[in-house]
Design an enzyme around this catalytic site. Structure first.
Site, PDB file in Angstrom:
ATOM      1  N   ARG A  45      -8.231  10.532  -1.490  1.00  0.00           N
ATOM      2  CA  ARG A  45      -7.131  10.463  -1.366  1.00  0.00           C
ATOM      3  C   ARG A  45      -6.512  11.782  -0.678  1.00  0.00           C
ATOM      4  O   ARG A  45      -7.439  12.608  -0.470  1.00  0.00           O
ATOM      5  CB  ARG A  45      -6.173   9.996  -2.447  1.00  0.00           C
ATOM      6  CG  ARG A  45      -6.706  10.326  -3.831  1.00  0.00           C
ATOM      7  CD  ARG A  45      -6.721  12.105  -4.029  1.00  0.00           C
ATOM      8  NE  ARG A  45      -5.379  12.785  -3.659  1.00  0.00           N
ATOM      9  CZ  ARG A  45      -5.665  13.973  -3.231  1.00  0.00           C
ATOM     10  NH1 ARG A  45      -6.380  15.014  -3.221  1.00  0.00           N
ATOM     11  NH2 ARG A  45      -4.296  14.603  -2.940  1.00  0.00           N
ATOM     12  N   GLY A  46      -5.371  11.686  -0.260  1.00  0.00           N
ATOM     13  CA  GLY A  46      -5.172  13.006   0.595  1.00  0.00           C
ATOM     14  C   GLY A  46      -5.218  12.561   2.148  1.00  0.00           C
ATOM     15  O   GLY A  46      -6.066  12.062   2.652  1.00  0.00           O
ATOM     16  N   ALA A  47      -3.987  12.769   2.842  1.00  0.00           N
ATOM     17  CA  ALA A  47      -3.903  12.197   4.158  1.00  0.00           C
ATOM     18  C   ALA A  47      -4.926  12.448   4.998  1.00  0.00           C
ATOM     19  O   ALA A  47      -5.603  11.549   5.762  1.00  0.00           O
ATOM     20  CB  ALA A  47      -2.568  12.653   4.787  1.00  0.00           C
ATOM     21  N   GLN A 195      -2.279  14.661  -9.548  1.00  0.00           N
ATOM     22  CA  GLN A 195      -2.972  15.447  -8.650  1.00  0.00           C
ATOM     23  C   GLN A 195      -3.047  16.867  -8.724  1.00  0.00           C
ATOM     24  O   GLN A 195      -3.891  17.614  -8.237  1.00  0.00           O
ATOM     25  CB  GLN A 195      -2.619  14.958  -6.979  1.00  0.00           C
ATOM     26  CG  GLN A 195      -3.145  13.498  -6.637  1.00  0.00           C
ATOM     27  CD  GLN A 195      -1.790  12.800  -6.862  1.00  0.00           C
ATOM     28  OE1 GLN A 195      -1.023  12.744  -7.592  1.00  0.00           O
ATOM     29  NE2 GLN A 195      -1.759  11.670  -6.032  1.00  0.00           N
ATOM     30  N   ASP A 236       1.917  13.801   4.565  1.00  0.00           N
ATOM     31  CA  ASP A 236       1.268  12.611   4.759  1.00  0.00           C
ATOM     32  C   ASP A 236       1.774  12.028   6.283  1.00  0.00           C
ATOM     33  O   ASP A 236       1.015  11.116   6.827  1.00  0.00           O
ATOM     34  CB  ASP A 236       1.744  11.506   3.838  1.00  0.00           C
ATOM     35  CG  ASP A 236       0.743  11.689   2.633  1.00  0.00           C
ATOM     36  OD1 ASP A 236       1.144  12.671   1.623  1.00  0.00           O
ATOM     37  OD2 ASP A 236      -0.415  11.333   2.271  1.00  0.00           O
ATOM     38  N   LYS A 247       3.962  13.650  -1.273  1.00  0.00           N
ATOM     39  CA  LYS A 247       3.800  13.170  -2.532  1.00  0.00           C
ATOM     40  C   LYS A 247       5.234  12.945  -3.193  1.00  0.00           C
ATOM     41  O   LYS A 247       6.108  13.860  -2.928  1.00  0.00           O
ATOM     42  CB  LYS A 247       2.933  13.834  -3.202  1.00  0.00           C
ATOM     43  CG  LYS A 247       2.630  13.387  -4.818  1.00  0.00           C
ATOM     44  CD  LYS A 247       2.528  11.909  -5.071  1.00  0.00           C
ATOM     45  CE  LYS A 247       1.213  11.509  -3.953  1.00  0.00           C
ATOM     46  NZ  LYS A 247       1.021  10.240  -4.173  1.00  0.00           N
TER      47      LYS A 247
END
Ligand code: MRU
Length: 348
Positions: A45-47, A195, A236, A247
């Site tokens: 995950r994470g852009a 996260q 993002d 987020k």
């Protein structure tokens, strides 16, 4: 830090971020469908990290289609690209990476089966390497904005795990640490997916950077006590006017920072900008299952019958952002014109 996105011609290994900080295990992807599932299910995950993963996912399609005709190879790549793009809606890096891979495939499809797979493998590796280089440039470009003896608050995880490596918000932290400027990183735990508590704290402990985890609702009192010098977060998707999706909870932190006159920095590569969207109103916001909010460590905390919502991202208006730090330079003040000036041209 241990490699978290590892590629070797036709095999993608992803560190399973769902299991951190307890266990280090890898998920293996040999097909684009497996890569899309890994993105959808939050293995990665994470852009920028999902952009890099999607690029490798498109390359996997070429490896899987090696036996077919040129037409069927391109069709496989295109359909893999569509499936990967649908995996998560908010981070634009995903679509950006897939479109770059598909454009490369269209140029080269007549070159033979192995040639296409090799070419796409190389292109995905280039996207990965460029992302790490971008993070390092973000760190260098943002360093002048980081105070000496800085106490930095961050939200979510915009670190090595969320990128090709090094991190965006945590890239700035790492650069400031290398320059001896970090006293403490305050990591919001980042409900509901944690996260901050699980991933940001893990990365920083690994790197021996001092970190303190707080519940999201503690940030206001920390700021009121004068214990935060600067806020740094990732992004993002950033609209043409600088409105920034990140987020869920980031918007609240930005409001708090403005109230307490604390600089609020966004760190993001140019691949996170979506100049086709004029303002944050047009950014699609992922809605995830309410169970991720209602169920904690396997136990349901909310009575059945109560509605639960789970928007995974929110939008911070440009007016609350002191600066956006990119690999191409710093956008400040955050206006349409300054966004266009810094990231409005193609880098390729
Ligand atoms: O739902 P996630 O964990 O993918 O959300 C990640 C974030 O919101 C990050 O802050 C953002 O992607 C920036 S990562 C450099």
């Amino acid at each position: 830090m241990t490699g978290h996105i590892i590629w070797s011609r036709g095999l993608l290994r992803l560190l399973d971020q769902r299991l951190l900080p307890d266990r280090i295990e890898y998920v293996e992807c040999r097909t684009p469908q497996e890569a899309a599932a890994a993105i959808r299910n939050m293995v990665v995950r994470g852009a920028p990290a999902i952009g890099v993963t999607a690029a490798y996912g498109v390359a996997l399609a070429a490896f899987c289609a090696e036996g077919g005709s040129a037409g069927s190879r391109l069709a496989a790549v295109l359909s893999a690209g569509e499936e990967l793009k649908r995996a998560r809606p908010t981070a634009v890096n995903l679509a950006w990476a897939v479109e770059r891979m598909v454009a490369r495939a269209r140029e080269a499809v007549d070159g033979g089966a192995g040639a296409l797979a090799d070419l796409l493998s190389g292109e995905a590796e280039a996207i990965h390497a460029e992302d790490i280089a971008s993070c390092r440039a973000i760190g260098a470009n943002g360093l002048p904005l980081m105070p000496e003896g800085g106490r930095v608050l961050t939200h979510c995880n915009a670190g090595a795990l969320a990128t090709g490596g090094y991190g965006t918000a945590l890239g700035l932290v790492r650069a400031a640490r290398e320059a001896g400027r970090i006293k403490m990183v305050y990591a919001d735990e980042t409900r509901p997916y944690l996260q901050g508590a699980r991933l940001t704290a893990w990365e920083l402990v690994e790197d021996e950077i001092p970190v303190t985890v707080l519940c999201d609702d503690m940030a206001a009192s920390l700021m009121a006590k004068g214990r935060v010098d600067v806020v740094v977060v990732g992004a993002d998707r950033i609209a043409a006017n600088g409105d920034t999706a990140n987020k869920i909870g980031t918007y609240g932190v930005a409001v708090l920072a403005r109230h307490h006159r604390i600089p609020f920095l966004v760190a993001a590569p140019s691949s996170t900008f979506d100049l086709s969207i004029p303002s944050g109103k047009g950014i699609p916001i992922e809605e995830r299952t309410p169970d991720e909010v209602a169920v904690i460590a396997g136990r349901r905390m909310v009575p059945r019958g109560a509605a639960v919502i789970h928007p995974a991202f929110d939008v911070t208006p440009a007016s609350l952002i002191t600066a956006i730090v990119t690999e191409r330079g710093v956008i400040s003040e955050v206006t349409d014109a300054n966004v266009a000036r810094v990231v409005g041209r193609s880098s390729r």
